[in-house]
Enzyme design. Structure first.
Site, PDB file in Angstrom:
ATOM      1  N   GLY A  10      41.264  41.072  39.670  1.00 19.34           N
ATOM      2  CA  GLY A  10      42.281  42.020  40.111  1.00 19.34           C
ATOM      3  C   GLY A  10      41.702  42.986  41.123  1.00 19.34           C
ATOM      4  N   VAL A  26      32.240  38.872  44.898  1.00 17.66           N
ATOM      5  CA  VAL A  26      32.394  40.324  44.796  1.00 17.66           C
ATOM      6  C   VAL A  26      32.681  40.743  43.355  1.00 17.66           C
ATOM      7  CG1 VAL A  26      33.610  42.343  45.684  1.00 17.66           C
ATOM      8  CG2 VAL A  26      33.256  40.351  47.159  1.00 17.66           C
ATOM      9  N   HIS A  76      34.567  40.677  37.525  1.00 15.45           N
ATOM     10  CA  HIS A  76      34.648  39.961  38.805  1.00 15.45           C
ATOM     11  C   HIS A  76      35.905  40.397  39.545  1.00 15.45           C
ATOM     12  CE1 HIS A  76      34.521  36.760  41.792  1.00 15.45           C
ATOM     13  NE2 HIS A  76      33.265  36.571  41.421  1.00 15.45           N
ATOM     14  N   HIS A  77      35.772  40.589  40.870  1.00 17.43           N
ATOM     15  CA  HIS A  77      36.890  41.095  41.667  1.00 17.43           C
ATOM     16  C   HIS A  77      38.067  40.139  41.697  1.00 17.43           C
ATOM     17  CE1 HIS A  77      38.836  43.868  44.249  1.00 17.43           C
ATOM     18  NE2 HIS A  77      37.760  44.351  44.843  1.00 17.43           N
ATOM     19  N   SER A  78      37.843  38.865  41.413  1.00 11.93           N
ATOM     20  CA  SER A  78      38.948  37.915  41.375  1.00 11.93           C
ATOM     21  C   SER A  78      39.909  38.211  40.230  1.00 11.93           C
ATOM     22  CB  SER A  78      38.417  36.484  41.236  1.00 11.93           C
ATOM     23  OG  SER A  78      37.678  36.332  40.037  1.00 11.93           O
TER      24      SER A  78
END
Length: 495
Positions: free
Chosen positions: A153, A34, A149-151
């Site tokens: 935050g 994501v 990248h959603h990782s």
């Protein structure tokens, strides 16, 4: 429960590595990769050197934006961690040479962003990049495109961080100000204590009941409960398709007018206009399908009765750090909370043509009020966290991916600056956030800015080939609801 990352900006050498939180690993699971896109429309051409100098003093000093993801261990036990690294901005800032007289610049920007998403970010460097497009569009003189990248935050924290990199146009030294949610004052009267006690018991019982129902529905959705197949429901594997990103701006003042007249929140109103816009859009799509099938029957409504259509709302389970905290984190290297700590709320939409446009927002408010008396986000987060600890990341990601595959869409809203702001000296015309990667054919994001609200749609063009029609339907629904408020005398039309 998933625990977020707690980041210290000032670390000793043995703290240069930090394990990924469960949520960060989750967003990097196979077939659940994501990303967040944030498009910044500027009122002037972008000076690349000025932006680079600004990023060096702000974003690059953020621990997560100066860390790369490292994987060690063996194929049976892989450990992922954030490792501090030196950031070379030339690897993160992309400035393509563009023809200033290009035909259809708006379409070019849309196609450019879609093409960017075809390739994943390079894991050998921090997981973000910024594309600077000096091309004039219908609503900006130039465009900046962040891909994160959603990782790294949650969405609210990342948008707050980007806002912390801006300053008020009227005061270049001042940070933006955002609306603060007011707390309702206490109306407790000791003489009514007896009735307050029974009211508290009743509310507690409703909370327990609603939570039990919602958790059972989440389990059922994960196992077998699917939304009805509609023209906007994606097929299996929709997360692998290249998405289209479009946005449209509506009046925030109109939304506030409806909010105040109906005694609602902004979230109630935007959920209601989304529900109304989808009803209009689906009515037209069903009408077109009937014409193709030769079933030409004159009817105001072509929508099948009893449609099950749900949206997921990602709920931040802890208070996000404020813009001032983010700015201090970058400038003074102070400690602040950071990472992903989210739960999931599944919201049913009523899809039908209403005789009274105000029924759309009334139904939305009723549904949201009922969801507020539920601990669904906390329990879904706990369920995913439990699965992660017992069975590992792949199983936890598979659970939520299956649940999302069985519903139709996602919706979110982010509060923006109340006054005009500048991005390293470049006045901002609009800010449009998007999300892609989950197994959904439609993601709707709302972003407020000054007196405007930007509607951002992430769509699978093979499912929704005409996303601007959907934007128009949402905008037209807002106008109809506003006019209904004025015509019913609920508020005076000051315009």
């Amino acid at each position: 429960m998933m625990t977020g990352d707690h980041v210290k900006a000032s670390r000793s050498s043995h703290h240069d590595e930090e394990p990924l939180s469960p949520a960060a690993r989750f967003f990097q699971a196979p077939r659940f990769n994501v990303y967040i896109i944030a498009i910044v429309g500027c009122k002037t051409r972008i000076n690349t050197d000025v932006v680079k100098a600004g990023l060096e003093q702000t974003l690059v000093k953020h621990p997560r934006f100066s860390s790369k993801m490292v994987v060690d261990g063996n194929k049976y036990c892989k450990n992922k961690k954030w490792t501090q690294t030196k950031v070379n901005l030339e690897d993160h800032i992309i400035v393509p040479e563009l023809d200033p007289n290009i035909d259809f610049p708006d379409r070019f920007v849309e196609d450019y962003v879609s093409n960017v998403t075809r390739t994943p970010l390079d894991l050998s460097k921090p997981l973000w990049e910024l594309h600077l497009l000096n091309i004039k569009t219908s609503d900006a003189e130039a465009v900046g495109v962040f891909r994160i990248h959603h990782s790294m935050g949650d969405g609210a924290s990342l948008i707050s961080l980007l806002l912390a990199c801006t300053r008020k146009t009227s005061d270049p030294e001042a940070l933006p100000s955002v609306p603060v949610k007011k707390r309702a004052g206490s109306t407790f009267n000791s003489r009514d204590g007896f009735w307050w006690f029974f009211l508290a018991i009743w509310m507690l019982l409703r909370l327990i009941w609603n939570t039990m129902v919602d958790v059972l529905l989440f389990v059922a959705t994960t196992l077998f409960l699917k939304d009805m197949k509609t023209p906007i429901k994606g097929a299996p594997g929709v997360e692998l398709n290249v998405k289209k990103f479009v946005h449209q701006t509506v009046s925030l003042e109109d939304i506030k007018l409806v909010k105040n007249a109906m005694n609602m929140t902004v979230n109630d109103v935007v959920t209601g206009i989304t529900q109304a816009g989808l009803s209009r859009y689906l009515n037209r799509r069903y009408s077109e399908e009937k014409k193709l099938d030769g079933r030409v029957k004159q009817s105001n409504s072509n929508i099948p009765k009893g449609i099950r259509l749900r949206t997921v709302i990602l709920v931040n389970l802890r208070k996000s750090a404020g813009i001032q905290d983010m700015a201090d984190m970058m400038a003074k290297r102070l400690k602040t909370r950071w990472g992903n700590l989210i739960g999931y709320m599944f919201l049913p939409f009523t899809i039908s043509l209403q005789d009274d446009p105000l029924d759309y927002v009334r139904k939305a408010k009723a549904t949201i009020d009922r969801k507020k008396l539920s601990l669904e986000p906390i329990f879904t987060s706990m369920c995913i966290g439990f699965a992660f600890r017992i069975f590992g990341n792949k199983v936890a990601a598979a659970i939520i991916r299956r649940a999302l595959s069985n519903i139709t869409m996602a919706i979110s809203g982010v509060v923006g600056a109340q006054e005009e702001i500048s991005f390293y000296g470049h006045p901002i015309a609009y800010l449009a956030p998007f999300v892609y990667g989950p197994p959904l054919s439609l993601v709707v994001n709302y972003q407020s800015y000054v007196n405007k609200m930007t509607i951002s749609l992430t769509v699978d063009p093979s499912v929704i080939p005409d996303p601007y029609e959907l934007c128009n339907d949402i905008e037209e629904s807002l106008k109809l609801i506003r006019h209904a408020v004025v015509n019913k005398g609920l508020i005076k039309d000051v315009v």
